[in-house]
Design a protein around this motif. Structure first.
Motif, PDB file in Angstrom:
ATOM      1  N   PHE A   9     -10.177   5.706 -11.302  1.00  0.00           N
ATOM      2  CA  PHE A   9     -10.188   6.221  -9.928  1.00  0.00           C
ATOM      3  C   PHE A   9      -9.562   5.204  -8.972  1.00  0.00           C
ATOM      4  N   ALA A  10      -9.892   3.918  -9.156  1.00  0.00           N
ATOM      5  CA  ALA A  10      -9.346   2.880  -8.279  1.00  0.00           C
ATOM      6  C   ALA A  10      -7.831   2.756  -8.451  1.00  0.00           C
ATOM      7  N   LEU A  11      -7.355   2.831  -9.702  1.00  0.00           N
ATOM      8  CA  LEU A  11      -5.913   2.787  -9.953  1.00  0.00           C
ATOM      9  C   LEU A  11      -5.223   3.985  -9.308  1.00  0.00           C
ATOM     10  N   ARG A  12      -5.851   5.155  -9.445  1.00  0.00           N
ATOM     11  CA  ARG A  12      -5.296   6.372  -8.850  1.00  0.00           C
ATOM     12  C   ARG A  12      -5.159   6.220  -7.345  1.00  0.00           C
ATOM     13  N   ASP A  13      -6.216   5.745  -6.689  1.00  0.00           N
ATOM     14  CA  ASP A  13      -6.210   5.646  -5.228  1.00  0.00           C
ATOM     15  C   ASP A  13      -5.222   4.586  -4.748  1.00  0.00           C
ATOM     16  N   LEU A  14      -5.140   3.472  -5.478  1.00  0.00           N
ATOM     17  CA  LEU A  14      -4.215   2.422  -5.082  1.00  0.00           C
ATOM     18  C   LEU A  14      -2.767   2.893  -5.241  1.00  0.00           C
ATOM     19  N   LEU A  15      -2.472   3.570  -6.345  1.00  0.00           N
ATOM     20  CA  LEU A  15      -1.120   4.100  -6.544  1.00  0.00           C
ATOM     21  C   LEU A  15      -0.791   5.124  -5.459  1.00  0.00           C
ATOM     22  N   ASP A  16      -1.769   5.931  -5.080  1.00  0.00           N
ATOM     23  CA  ASP A  16      -1.542   6.915  -4.026  1.00  0.00           C
ATOM     24  C   ASP A  16      -1.180   6.221  -2.710  1.00  0.00           C
ATOM     25  N   THR A  17      -1.855   5.113  -2.415  1.00  0.00           N
ATOM     26  CA  THR A  17      -1.560   4.363  -1.192  1.00  0.00           C
ATOM     27  C   THR A  17      -0.123   3.839  -1.211  1.00  0.00           C
ATOM     28  N   TYR A  18       0.284   3.267  -2.342  1.00  0.00           N
ATOM     29  CA  TYR A  18       1.643   2.735  -2.452  1.00  0.00           C
ATOM     30  C   TYR A  18       2.680   3.861  -2.367  1.00  0.00           C
TER      31      TYR A  18
END
Length: 274
Positions: free
Chosen positions: A195-204
């Motif tokens: 979930f954290a990887l998903r959200d961080l990638l979404d931000t980028y």
């Protein structure tokens, strides 16, 4: 003989029912902001406690701890600055200051905790994460004069404006594909790390999309392309850490492959332009 008239017996009077007790006053539920601040405080407390091999002061630990205390006070309605929104910006300022402490470090664990806190601060302020939190500002060295700035990875190559546009667009397409895959997969994986990887990638990706929509081709060489390359380096590293030999998740490998392809493009692989 006249019948004796008898006085009818008095009807028994029923006892008045005791007044019912007043309904209990409902206890007000914690507001959304209060809940979010409590979570921010918890995440920043965890971030401040990660084991970091700091080069000098370790002031970043203290700044994150101060941010945690401000957030936990705000969860109790004790705002540091007038209202919830202003207080959230105060906490964000602590995070930004922590990321600017010369020669301190930020581990993967700390990065993930800061990102989780940042999501909640963004919700309180109604802003995007990159608008309130430094996500791509390089940490200064103790003595910048002794550390000349590194040349951009693609500085040795010559690009036309059309090529720069094409490189950026192709890199973004790879990132967006990676984002779509991990968004579909995250619910199935049911992992806080995913979930954290998903959200961080979404931000980028959102930051990249903003640059793509507003880009000036003449500035891509010195600005957005190197910035995008730096963002990709960070998240690729996080994918390697999360998807280690023990997890060895094929889907995450696939997503990371797309990101590495995007990184190769941002670093100036002319082969994709053929």
């Amino acid at each position: 003989m006249n019948a004796v008239l008898e006085k009818p017996p008095a009807k028994a009077r029923g006892r008045k029912a005791a007044p019912s007790a007043p309904a209990p006053v409902p206890v007000p539920l914690a507001s959304t902001d209060a809940t979010l601040f409590a979570e921010v405080g918890d995440f920043l407390a965890q971030a401040s406690g990660t084991d970091e091999p700091h080069g000098f002061s370790g002031d970043s630990d203290r700044l994150l701890s101060i941010g945690a205390m401000i957030a936990l006070d705000a969860a109790k309605g004790k705002y540091s600055n007038t209202n919830a929104e202003n207080t959230a910006y105060d906490v964000a300022a602590c995070i930004n200051a922590a990321r600017l402490v010369p020669d301190d470090t930020e581990s993967v664990e700390r990065t993930i905790n800061i990102h989780c806190a940042s999501e909640r601060l963004a919700a309180i302020t109604g802003s995007a994460i990159h608008q309130i939190i430094f996500t791509d500002v390089p940490r200064p060295a103790r003595d910048p004069a002794l550390t000349p700035p590194a040349e951009p990875a693609i500085s040795h190559k010559r690009f036309t404006e059309d090529q720069l546009n094409d490189l950026y667009f192709r890199a973004y397409v790879h990132m967006d594909c990676a984002r779509m895959v991990i968004f579909q997969y995250a619910e199935h994986a049911n992992s806080e790390e995913v979930f954290a990887l998903r959200d961080l990638l979404d931000t980028y990706c959102e930051a990249a999309k903003t640059s793509l929509d507003t880009k000036d081709a003449g500035t891509l060489f010195s600005g957005p392309l190197p910035d995008l390359s730096a963002d990709l380096s960070k998240i690729i590293h996080l994918f390697h850490i999360v998807n280690d030999d023990n997890r060895d998740d094929g889907v995450l490998h696939g997503v990371n492959y797309l990101l590495m392809s995007a990184k190769r493009i941002t670093d100036g692989d002319l082969g994709v332009l053929g």
